[in-house]
Design an enzyme around this catalytic site. Structure first.
Site, short mmCIF file in Angstrom:
data_model
loop_
_atom_site.label_atom_id
_atom_site.label_comp_id
_atom_site.label_asym_id
_atom_site.label_seq_id
_atom_site.Cartn_x
_atom_site.Cartn_y
_atom_site.Cartn_z
N GLU A 66 61.45 73.78 -48.84
CA GLU A 66 60.21 73.02 -48.97
C GLU A 66 59.02 73.94 -48.64
O GLU A 66 59.03 74.62 -47.62
CB GLU A 66 60.25 71.84 -47.98
CG GLU A 66 59.02 70.97 -48.02
CD GLU A 66 59.08 69.86 -46.95
OE1 GLU A 66 60.04 69.81 -46.18
OE2 GLU A 66 58.14 69.06 -46.91
N GLY A 86 59.87 64.23 -39.38
CA GLY A 86 59.77 65.68 -39.22
C GLY A 86 60.81 66.37 -40.07
O GLY A 86 61.31 65.80 -41.05
N GLU A 102 62.69 60.13 -41.17
CA GLU A 102 61.75 60.34 -42.28
C GLU A 102 61.60 61.85 -42.42
O GLU A 102 60.87 62.50 -41.65
CB GLU A 102 60.39 59.69 -41.94
CG GLU A 102 60.44 58.18 -41.90
CD GLU A 102 60.42 57.55 -43.29
OE1 GLU A 102 59.93 58.19 -44.24
OE2 GLU A 102 60.89 56.42 -43.42
N ASN A 119 51.49 66.95 -39.41
CA ASN A 119 50.67 67.07 -40.64
C ASN A 119 49.74 65.87 -40.89
O ASN A 119 48.64 66.04 -41.43
CB ASN A 119 51.54 67.37 -41.86
CG ASN A 119 52.56 66.31 -42.14
OD1 ASN A 119 53.06 65.65 -41.23
ND2 ASN A 119 52.88 66.13 -43.40
N CYS A 127 54.22 65.60 -46.80
CA CYS A 127 55.66 65.52 -47.03
C CYS A 127 56.00 65.16 -48.47
O CYS A 127 57.04 65.55 -48.99
CB CYS A 127 56.29 64.52 -46.09
SG CYS A 127 55.51 62.90 -46.19
P1 NAD Z 1 56.99 69.16 -35.76
O1 NAD Z 1 57.24 70.61 -35.51
O2 NAD Z 1 55.75 68.54 -35.21
O3 NAD Z 1 58.29 68.39 -35.23
C1 NAD Z 1 58.40 66.98 -35.32
C2 NAD Z 1 58.71 66.42 -33.94
O4 NAD Z 1 59.97 66.88 -33.49
C3 NAD Z 1 57.68 66.82 -32.89
O5 NAD Z 1 57.26 65.68 -32.19
C4 NAD Z 1 58.43 67.81 -32.03
O6 NAD Z 1 58.01 67.78 -30.68
C5 NAD Z 1 59.87 67.39 -32.16
N1 NAD Z 1 60.81 68.49 -32.02
C6 NAD Z 1 60.67 69.75 -32.52
N2 NAD Z 1 61.76 70.49 -32.21
C7 NAD Z 1 62.58 69.68 -31.51
C8 NAD Z 1 63.87 69.87 -30.91
N3 NAD Z 1 64.54 71.03 -30.95
N4 NAD Z 1 64.43 68.80 -30.26
C9 NAD Z 1 63.79 67.63 -30.19
N5 NAD Z 1 62.57 67.42 -30.73
C10 NAD Z 1 61.97 68.42 -31.37
O7 NAD Z 1 56.94 68.84 -37.31
P2 NAD Z 1 57.80 69.47 -38.49
O8 NAD Z 1 59.24 69.16 -38.32
O9 NAD Z 1 57.38 70.86 -38.76
O10 NAD Z 1 57.21 68.55 -39.67
C11 NAD Z 1 57.24 68.96 -40.98
C12 NAD Z 1 58.43 68.35 -41.71
O11 NAD Z 1 58.35 66.94 -41.61
C13 NAD Z 1 58.43 68.66 -43.19
O12 NAD Z 1 59.76 68.91 -43.60
C14 NAD Z 1 57.91 67.39 -43.83
O13 NAD Z 1 58.34 67.18 -45.16
C15 NAD Z 1 58.47 66.36 -42.90
N6 NAD Z 1 57.64 65.17 -42.95
C16 NAD Z 1 58.19 64.02 -43.41
C17 NAD Z 1 57.41 62.89 -43.52
C18 NAD Z 1 57.99 61.60 -44.01
O14 NAD Z 1 57.30 60.58 -43.90
N7 NAD Z 1 59.19 61.57 -44.57
C19 NAD Z 1 56.08 62.92 -43.15
C20 NAD Z 1 55.55 64.12 -42.66
C21 NAD Z 1 56.33 65.24 -42.56
#
Ligand code: NAD
Length: 466
Positions: free
Chosen positions: A341, A194, A216, A121, A250
């Site tokens: 969320e 993530g 995070e 994001n 997020c």
């Molecule tokens: P995403 O799908 O890009 O996944 C995040 C990372 O995890 C990627 O690099 C991906 O390759 C890896 N990944 C995905 N599945 C995996 C698996 N099974 N095993 C190992 N690695 C794997 O992003 P997302 O999770 O959809 O991101 C959105 C979420 O992140 C939301 O819940 C959002 O609130 C949170 N977020 C938090 C912050 C923060 O700073 N706290 C910032 C941005 C987003």
């Protein structure tokens, strides 16, 4: 993108960095400063290319790309450069007199090999911001950008080798398979941003190597509007915070809990500002982003019925363009939009009779990453600060608390563990080594055996000299 997982490349990159770290790569102040300046240069010399990739992935307009990704990262680099010498200093601490002659100090040391995994994001900033702390603390780093934001991942993997030796910063592109291969290696710290489901996988894998993690994560960040308020300003600030990056933030206000008498006026003001910001048809606005992909668009569509009474504004979808217009829903605590969320441009608004009802609704969800209150009444604000256990908080605004590098940023419970930004980043990627040194010209015999008859003397000395 490396579509075939290349375990050999991953392993050899890891070995290469491990060797470099053991040989003392990136330890001195000059080296760390040099790498931070390289990152600064990478951004300044390639900002257009980075912004173009963000536009392709998320429809991110130039303004939002600059303030939340490139400029945001540069400001963090500048802040760190200014303070780096101070961060790196060893700190003398008081020693108990009983140990005289003695000195004690704390020495920040790099952890070693760091893995940073980021989401889609804010695909540039969320990879580079932790990198700043990791480099400042003297580590070597592997970056794993999100495969979901493909264009940004590609730009990062092309640019990083031009500005950094691979022994200090390497990039591994890829999805689950590549990330799993990385996670099985014995890093010294894993920094993951993530969703919480993957967060648990990261923690489980890291546990095999007793590797510490920073997680995070996200959550449903509530926004409470109570009592005395300038509702026009509240609506303006909230419309900005919610629909920035098409709601894919997020810390975006996830849902609103508003005192019922304020509800009608607030909704009218909110509609007014959405139109003022993005025009009558936000699809034509160059300032409004798109949903990252069709899977997320489908997920967001499931939160409302396009013909239902609950849809009070927006709800227009164009699947071809991954477009969902800014949407307002009349909701209650059991609505579909209140289950998880939202992470998109949908704002459920729930009217409540009083502050206690609002707090009750907030408590139905695990600890959020952020929590917001809009009010001019201090008793509501004080209770909100005291009674809502969130990662961070912002009073009378949203999102902007992240822009202060003096405030650690991170979640609590389900929204994450650990934090970063500013000095907190440096601490996150450092080990604070405790060192005590003793002189040899004096050696009290009281601690040595035979102990008989010495315990009362020890008690007395400890009470006098600590
Ligand atoms: P995403 O799908 O890009 O996944 C995040 C990372 O995890 C990627 O690099 C991906 O390759 C890896 N990944 C995905 N599945 C995996 C698996 N099974 N095993 C190992 N690695 C794997 O992003 P997302 O999770 O959809 O991101 C959105 C979420 O992140 C939301 O819940 C959002 O609130 C949170 N977020 C938090 C912050 C923060 O700073 N706290 C910032 C941005 C987003």
């Amino acid at each position: 993108m490396n579509s075939v997982p290349n375990d050999n490349r991953i392993q050899s990159l890891f070995n290469h960095q491990e060797k470099a770290f053991l040989e003392g790569e990136n330890r001195t102040y000059q080296e760390r400063r040099g790498h931070l300046l390289s990152l600064r240069k990478l951004i300044l010399e390639n900002e257009d290319q980075i912004l173009e990739a963000l536009k392709k992935d998320l429809g991110k307009c130039q303004f939002e790309g600059i303030i939340s990704e490139t400029l945001f990262t540069i400001k963090e680099i500048d802040h760190t450069l200014k303070k780096l010498k101070k961060y790196m200093k060893k700190r003398w601490v008081f020693s108990p007199l009983l140990q005289f002659p003695v000195w004690s100090r704390i020495r920040p040391e790099p952890l070693g090999k760091i893995l940073i995994i980021s989401p889609w994001n804010y695909p540039f900033q969320l990879l580079m911001s932790p990198l700043i702390g990791a480099l400042a603390a003297g580590n070597v780093v592997i970056l794993k950008p999100s495969e979901v934001s493909e264009a940004t991942s590609k730009v990062i993997s092309e640019l990083v080798p031009k500005y950094f030796p691979e022994s200090v910063v390497g990039v591994v592109e890829g999805a689950v398979e590549e990330t799993q291969a990385l996670l099985s290696l014995p890093f010294d710290h894993i920094f993951y941003t993530g969703n919480g489901v993957v967060g648990k996988i990261v923690m489980e894998k890291a546990a095999q190597n007793l590797c510490p993690v920073t997680l995070e994560l996200g959550g449903k960040s509530p926004c409470v509007i109570m009592g005395n308020n300038d509702l026009d300003l509240v609506a303006k600030r909230l419309a900005w915070g919610k629909f920035f990056n098409a709601g894919q933030t997020c810390v975006a206000p996830d849902y609103v809990l508003i005192q019922e008498e304020l509800y009608p006026r607030f909704v009218e003001n909110l509609k007014k500002y959405i139109e003022e910001f993005f025009g009558k048809n936000p699809k034509d606005s160059s300032d409004y982003g798109k949903i990252i992909n069709k899977r997320h668009l489908k997920r967001l569509e499931s939160y409302f019925d396009k013909k239902g009474d609950d849809l009070i504004f927006g709800g227009e979808v164009d699947e071809e363009k991954d477009y969902l217009s800014p949407t307002i829903l009349r909701a209650n605590v059991d609505s579909p939009s209140m289950k998880e969320e939202i992470f998109g441009p949908i704002l459920p608004i729930i009217s409540v009779a009083n502050f206690d009802e609002a707090l009750g609704a907030v408590r139905r969800h695990p600890n959020p990453l952020a929590a917001y209150i809009f009010s001019q009444d201090n008793h509501y604000i004080e209770r909100f600060i005291e009674e809502v256990p969130s990662g961070g908080m912002c009073i009378n605004d949203s999102l902007v608390h992240l822009t202060n590098p003096n405030l650690p940023f991170g979640g609590r419970g389900a929204s994450g563990m650990g934090s970063y930004h500013g000095y907190k980043s440096f601490q996150t990627f450092s080990h604070m080594k405790s060192i005590m040194g003793r002189g040899t010209f004096l050696d009290l015999p009281v601690r040595y055996p035979p102990y008989k008859g010495k315990i009362s003397l020890i008690r007395r000395l400890l009470s006098w000299f600590g």
